[in-house]
Design a protein around this motif. Structure first.
Motif, PDB file in Angstrom:
ATOM      1  N   TYR A 128       0.879  -1.398   0.039  1.00  0.00           N
ATOM      2  CA  TYR A 128      -0.052  -0.304  -0.042  1.00  0.00           C
ATOM      3  C   TYR A 128       0.734   1.258   0.006  1.00  0.00           C
ATOM      4  CZ  TYR A 128      -3.228   3.453   1.665  1.00  0.00           C
ATOM      5  OH  TYR A 128      -4.198   4.429   1.689  1.00  0.00           O
ATOM      6  N   PHE A 129       1.883   1.254   0.908  1.00  0.00           N
ATOM      7  CA  PHE A 129       2.715   2.595   0.993  1.00  0.00           C
ATOM      8  C   PHE A 129       3.734   2.835   0.044  1.00  0.00           C
ATOM      9  CE2 PHE A 129       1.041   2.292   5.504  1.00  0.00           C
ATOM     10  CZ  PHE A 129       0.440   3.367   5.511  1.00  0.00           C
ATOM     11  N   PHE A 130       4.316   1.643  -0.622  1.00  0.00           N
ATOM     12  CA  PHE A 130       5.366   1.586  -1.462  1.00  0.00           C
ATOM     13  C   PHE A 130       5.050   1.186  -2.856  1.00  0.00           C
ATOM     14  CE2 PHE A 130       7.186   1.119   2.793  1.00  0.00           C
ATOM     15  CZ  PHE A 130       8.047   2.135   2.845  1.00  0.00           C
ATOM     16  N   GLY A 131       3.932   0.639  -3.062  1.00  0.00           N
ATOM     17  CA  GLY A 131       3.410   0.253  -4.504  1.00  0.00           C
ATOM     18  C   GLY A 131       3.640   1.384  -5.536  1.00  0.00           C
ATOM     19  N   GLY A 132       3.395   2.431  -5.048  1.00  0.00           N
ATOM     20  CA  GLY A 132       3.158   3.635  -5.995  1.00  0.00           C
ATOM     21  C   GLY A 132       4.380   4.355  -6.210  1.00  0.00           C
ATOM     22  N   VAL A 133       5.512   3.888  -5.757  1.00  0.00           N
ATOM     23  CA  VAL A 133       6.891   4.352  -6.022  1.00  0.00           C
ATOM     24  C   VAL A 133       7.331   4.060  -7.551  1.00  0.00           C
ATOM     25  CG1 VAL A 133       9.504   3.956  -5.208  1.00  0.00           C
ATOM     26  CG2 VAL A 133       7.539   4.163  -3.509  1.00  0.00           C
ATOM     27  N   PRO A 134       7.752   4.675  -8.349  1.00  0.00           N
ATOM     28  CA  PRO A 134       8.253   4.618  -9.727  1.00  0.00           C
ATOM     29  C   PRO A 134       9.092   3.370  -9.794  1.00  0.00           C
ATOM     30  CG  PRO A 134       8.138   6.877  -9.326  1.00  0.00           C
ATOM     31  CD  PRO A 134       7.954   6.235  -7.855  1.00  0.00           C
TER      32      PRO A 134
END
Length: 221
Positions: A176-182
């Protein structure tokens, strides 16, 4: 698609499967396959190879804003699947454990793994249920072994809830917290394989140590 091919492909690309389920099943029924996969992995001793860790992580990624899943719904569904799965496994062992072991039909339930789990129970007691949540194969077999006589149900349930909540929370929230990191988006498949490798490592190291100790024992005779 055969059942083995399905699980192999799910292991390689959980993100693709979850995206497909969101489109095909909608925002509510999408939780059905997610629940079933985690429940079956933890609840049926015949399926220790399912990709629980990577599925939790990928579901966490889709639980971020705009991903199609709701974070609280994802957590609750997986909490229930993990706890109820272990509970099912425990009672299967209580009722049919000796027959299943004697039949030899569960090839993955080797004497070496059973001995390793016996050692875990002797050393860590109820914490074994928590520790093995983070170890593929062993998290499927630990509640089974507990049900064959290592632990009463009340004690098992206490550690089962702690282990299930901790395991689900860690992997879902990391996604949830790191999945959006490019970087994560661009190397998702590699990261998923890395999660699987890290999860399997303790079991793999344990097998190597057991083999080495066995050789040393034979050499000392």
């Amino acid at each position: 698609m055969g059942i083995i091919d399905f699980f192999v492909n799910l292991l390689k690309d959980p993100r693709g499967f979850i995206a497909g389920w969101i489109v095909a099943l909608g925002p509510i029924w999408v939780y059905t396959p997610l629940f079933l996969i985690v429940f079956v992995e933890t609840g049926l001793v015949f399926f220790p190879f399912l990709p629980g860790d990577s599925l939790l992580f990928a579901a966490g990624v889709f639980s971020a804003d705009g991903g199609g899943l709701n974070l609280w719904a994802t957590l609750i569904v997986f909490y229930l699947a993990a706890v109820l799965g272990n509970t099912s496994n425990y009672w299967i062992a209580r009722l049919f454990g000796s027959r299943i072991i004697d039949s030899g039909k569960v090839k993955a339930l080797t004497p070496e793994r059973m001995a390793k789990l016996d050692h875990f129970f002797e050393r860590y007691g109820g914490l074994t249920i928590v520790i093995t949540r983070f170890m593929p194969f062993f998290r499927t077999f630990a509640p089974f072994i507990a049900g064959t006589g290592h632990m009463n149900f009340a004690k098992f349930t206490f550690f089962n809830v702690i282990g299930g909540v901790t395991w689900v929370s860690l992997f879902v929230l990391v996604g949830y917290f790191f999945g959006g990191v490019p970087f994560v988006q661009e190397h998702f498949e590699v990261i998923v394989l890395g999660i699987v490798a890290v999860s399997v490592a303790p079991a793999f190291i344990g097998v190597i140590k057991a083999a080495m100790n066995g050789r040393k024992g034979k050499g000392g005779e």
